[in-house]
Design an enzyme around this catalytic site. Structure first.
Site, PDB file in Angstrom:
ATOM      1  N   LYS A 153      74.327  81.250  15.693  1.00  6.69           N
ATOM      2  CA  LYS A 153      73.054  81.927  15.459  1.00  6.69           C
ATOM      3  C   LYS A 153      72.530  82.516  16.770  1.00  6.69           C
ATOM      4  O   LYS A 153      71.988  83.623  16.807  1.00  6.69           O
ATOM      5  CB  LYS A 153      72.044  80.937  14.884  1.00  6.69           C
ATOM      6  CG  LYS A 153      70.822  81.570  14.239  1.00  6.69           C
ATOM      7  CD  LYS A 153      71.217  82.414  13.032  1.00  6.69           C
ATOM      8  CE  LYS A 153      70.020  82.938  12.275  1.00  6.69           C
ATOM      9  NZ  LYS A 153      69.504  82.004  11.270  1.00  6.69           N
ATOM     10  N   TYR A 174      64.803  78.989  44.415  1.00  7.90           N
ATOM     11  CA  TYR A 174      64.388  77.585  44.339  1.00  7.90           C
ATOM     12  C   TYR A 174      63.435  77.313  45.508  1.00  7.90           C
ATOM     13  O   TYR A 174      62.567  78.113  45.798  1.00  7.90           O
ATOM     14  CB  TYR A 174      65.620  76.678  44.318  1.00  7.90           C
ATOM     15  CG  TYR A 174      65.310  75.287  43.835  1.00  7.90           C
ATOM     16  CD1 TYR A 174      64.702  75.085  42.590  1.00  7.90           C
ATOM     17  CD2 TYR A 174      65.597  74.181  44.617  1.00  7.90           C
ATOM     18  CE1 TYR A 174      64.392  73.819  42.146  1.00  7.90           C
ATOM     19  CE2 TYR A 174      65.299  72.901  44.177  1.00  7.90           C
ATOM     20  CZ  TYR A 174      64.689  72.725  42.946  1.00  7.90           C
ATOM     21  OH  TYR A 174      64.375  71.469  42.510  1.00  7.90           O
TER      22      TYR A 174
END
Length: 767
Positions: A96, A41
């Site tokens: 899925k 970060y």
């Protein structure tokens, strides 16, 4: 409670526990130190941001975009549930995502969009598209699905596919090509009748037309009847195939038809209708869960039929998982701007061609087949065929390059294939293969501790899943009480035995007489034999010995030595075996790895290590894999002269002399064994150089047991085992306090072991 209600509860618990949902985000970079976090970060993250600002293509270099697909739905056509809304569709979208990951190593965010408005849906997807490398549209009702996909394909520069349409179309097209070859029919001459005119059916017919089917030879029906030119309720795409006479019925249309494609509802085709079709009829009855005509009824009615369904318990399952993971894999790997017709056609042909190639033994084993061969019952590959990942994506990637939509072409195809092989690891395919194989020929398994709740649950699941026929040993009243608690119902085929009960006294004495006659010269009296046979593990072992059961499982609540002793006393070692051993199968992120010996031999010598390696190779083959074995030490190839290193070196020499065809080498440190590049660089002479090792033979029990448990706990890796090796008959010892899932897996191991030993006995008798 009914079995349906119990399955409903199991499904809900599966999705809710141990934490809700089926997918999660996992960090791919180090994050343990302040330095790591400053790179992940602020301030370090600014650097890739600036690089992407200079050139947006750098997003593929510095972020996960290139391997990230969005599975997007508005919940208007979810499975067979219909319009249940976006949030209710989320479990399906997560599912899925799970399939994308386990079959093709593609990461997924599932996104549920709360709108039925076509423009609003399209705008939403376009606004979030920069995040993703591809878009998989899912469970969107027709005709809106057609327009949504068409617009997004045109307006986005990343692959977009509505799988409900194109997945079924691609798989069934491959099946059609092969079925026509077997039927010896020309695609340009066949007459096709279609029941169903939704998105999947329209996509199928469109692709069939590209393959060569003439539009005038296609007759389509929907819920309101035949599609004809005078209907005013049809979409433009449906009108394209509305060639029939106005009052034509489905029965009339099937007279002289060559192909029936069903994507509608169950049981609408009768034997009479089937008999009116042309010779060698091709029937794709894909309504789920009930096909348009039952498979068994169809093949009984027409011996010349070539049939496919959507069901896994019938041959030729048209399963979308054969398509979408591998199509997106190929598209992502060349950074395709779209999935075009050329790429779909490449997938069709790759699937069709794969079905004609010799089938790996691993696939035969998974489906309980002696040898799968191209023919009426095998016109498309099986979902668990590992070659799908290495054959379909390259075909799709090549088509993307040749059609001009690939932004990042592949030049080194061998390296690409190697990368795809590496993606085959990281899931539990081997467990699914094992369970599938067990179901093909279930055996009678004795659970020696069935009056423990978790053991009984494992027996219940194994029975319900048709993995085995359980025989339950223990206190009858406790077992019956627990069965009622967990709603273990329909138990007519379940045998409950308490060896200490008066009812079993006759059987105990009969077993004791047999045991005493075998062991009387080893100091065992008849009284002692009768006393021992009242103990569950002795009784269970004798059941297997005498053919009253096929395999046994014990050890959940008792120490390893107390369980192993009865097995050794009664069942003993197989012919030609001088020492038993155990291996554990670890489902690691790099694929399955067998670790031996994890339970039996404290400090084996060189000859023993060689025998353990040989027995492990048999187990690896039993799982349908080629053994690639490393003999582990703290030293590499003679770098230490200490006796502990020397014995491993001697074991390798024994194996090389007596089993030259076995892929085994050492002595090797673990990191060299598992890092094939490092091994190739330092020891290019090794038989393992450039190979992916799947079996580790450790020099002693300390190292093997500690390593397998370390891997299991630190990485939360599934373990199957210990799998006993070298016994005369199938008997396996559970880990103390094993989980229900582990016991179900061990049940499958016991069943497959029984299947293999039965084959060997039959082969020996036939000689």
């Amino acid at each position: 409670m009914s079995s349906n209600e119990r399955k409903r509860r199991e499904a809900l618990v599966y999705h809710a526990k141990p934490k809700p949902g089926k997918i999660e985000v996992v960090p791919t970079k180090k994050y343990s130190t302040q330095r790591d976090l400053s790179l992940a970060y602020s301030p370090g993250v600014a650097e890739p941001c600036l690089e992407i600002a200079k050139d947006i293509d750098n997003a593929y270099k510095y972020t996960a975009k290139g391997n990230l697909v969005a599975v997007i739905s508005n919940g208007t056509a979810v499975l067979g549930l219909g319009d249940i809304g976006p949030l209710a569709s989320k479990p399906v979208m997560e599912g899925k995502g799970l399939l994308f990951k386990i079959f093709a190593d593609i990461d997924v965010f599932d996104i549920e969009v709360d709108t039925k408005d076509v423009e609003s849906f399209i705008e939403t997807v376009k606004n979030i598209a920069p995040t993703f490398g591809g878009i998989n549209l899912e469970d969107i009702k027709a005709p809106e699905a057609f327009e949504i996909e068409r617009r997004l394909v045109e307006e986005l520069d990343i692959p977009v596919m509505h799988d409900d349409q194109h997945g079924t179309a691609i798989i069934s097209s491959a099946a059609l090509l092969n079925a026509l070859e077997i039927a010896e029919k020309e695609i340009s001459e066949i007459k096709i009748v279609v029941s169903g005119a939704g998105s999947a059916a329209m996509a199928c017919i469109k692709l069939y037309s590209l393959l060569g089917v003439k539009k005038e030879n296609i007759t389509m029906f929907d819920v309101d009847g035949v599609l004809h030119k005078n209907r005013t309720d049809l979409s433009s795409m449906q009108m394209e195939f509305s060639n029939a006479k106005e009052n034509l019925t489905l029965e009339e249309a099937l007279v002289g038809a060559d192909v029936f494609l069903g994507l509608s509802v169950g049981n609408i085709i009768t034997p009479k209708m089937l008999l009116q079709m042309n010779s060698n009829p091709i029937v794709f009855a894909m309504a789920n869960p009930v096909p348009e005509i039952d498979y068994d009824l169809a093949v009984k009615t027409r011996k010349d039929i070539i049939m496919a369904t959507g069901r896994s318990d019938n041959p030729n399952q048209v399963n979308n998982v054969l398509g979408f993971p591998f199509i997106f894999r190929g598209a992502l790997d060349v950074r395709a701007s779209k999935i075009n017709e050329e790429m779909k056609m490449a997938a069709v042909k790759a699937l069709a061609n794969l079905a004609k190639e010799p089938v790996p033994e691993q696939v035969n084993i998974a489906y309980g087949e002696t040898k799968l061969n191209f023919g009426k019952d095998y016109i498309i590959p099986k979902p668990f065929d590992p070659r799908l990942l290495t054959q379909v994506p390259p075909a799709v990637a090549r088509a993307a390059m040749e059609s001009g939509v690939a932004k990042e072409p592949i030049y080194d195809w061998q390296r690409y294939e190697d990368e795809l092989y590496e993606r085959l690891g990281g899931d539990n395919k081997i467990t699914r293969l094992l369970l599938n194989r067990a179901k093909m020929n279930p055996k009678r398994v004795v659970y020696a501790e069935a009056d423990h709740l978790d053991v009984l649950k494992a027996a219940q699941i194994s029975r319900d899943e048709r993995v085995c026929q359980p025989i339950l040993l223990g206190r009858r009243e406790v077992i019956l009480e627990l069965m009622q608690e967990i709603e273990f119902e329909n138990t007519d085929d379940v045998i409950i035995i308490d060896p200490k009960s008066d009812e079993q006294k006759e059987q105990v004495n009969a077993y004791a007489e047999i045991y005493w006659k075998r062991a009387q010269r080893q100091g065992i009296t008849l009284y002692e034999a009768q006393k021992l046979l009242r103990e569950r593990n002795y009784f269970a072992a004798m059941m297997v010995n005498e053919g009253d059961a096929d395999a046994l499982l014990s050890g959940y609540s008792r120490s390893y030595p107390t369980v192993v002793k009865p097995i050794l006393d009664l069942i003993g070692m197989a012919k030609g075996v001088s020492r038993i051993a155990a291996t554990n199968l670890m489902n690691t992120s790099r694929g399955p790895i067998f670790i031996s010996d994890t339970s039996i031999n404290i400090n084996p010598n060189a000859e023993d290590l060689a025998r353990i390696a040989k027995m492990t190779s048999y187990i690896v083959k039993m799982f349908g894999m080629e053994p690639v074995m490393a003999m582990i030490s703290y030293a590499n190839y003679g770098s230490s002269k200490h006796p502990e290193a020397r014995k491993v070196k001697d074991a390798v020499q024994i194996l090389h002399e007596k089993s030259p065809d076995l892929l085994v080498d050492g002595e090797l440190q673990v990191d060299f064994a598992l890092n094939k590049e490092m091994l190739q660089s330092k020891f290019p002479f090794s038989k393992l150089a450039g190979r992916k090792v799947n079996s580790l033979i450790f020099p002693n029990l300390d190292s093997a047991n500690s390593n397998y448990k370390l891997i299991k706990e630190l990485n939360k890796t599934d373990s199957i085992g210990p799998i006993m090796m070298g016994l005369n008959k199938p008997a396996h010892v559970l880990q103390l306090g094993a989980s229900v899932e582990e016991m179900v897996n061990m049940t499958a191991v016991a069943v497959v072991d029984a299947q293999e030993k039965e084959k060997k006995r039959q082969a020996a008798l036939s000689i």
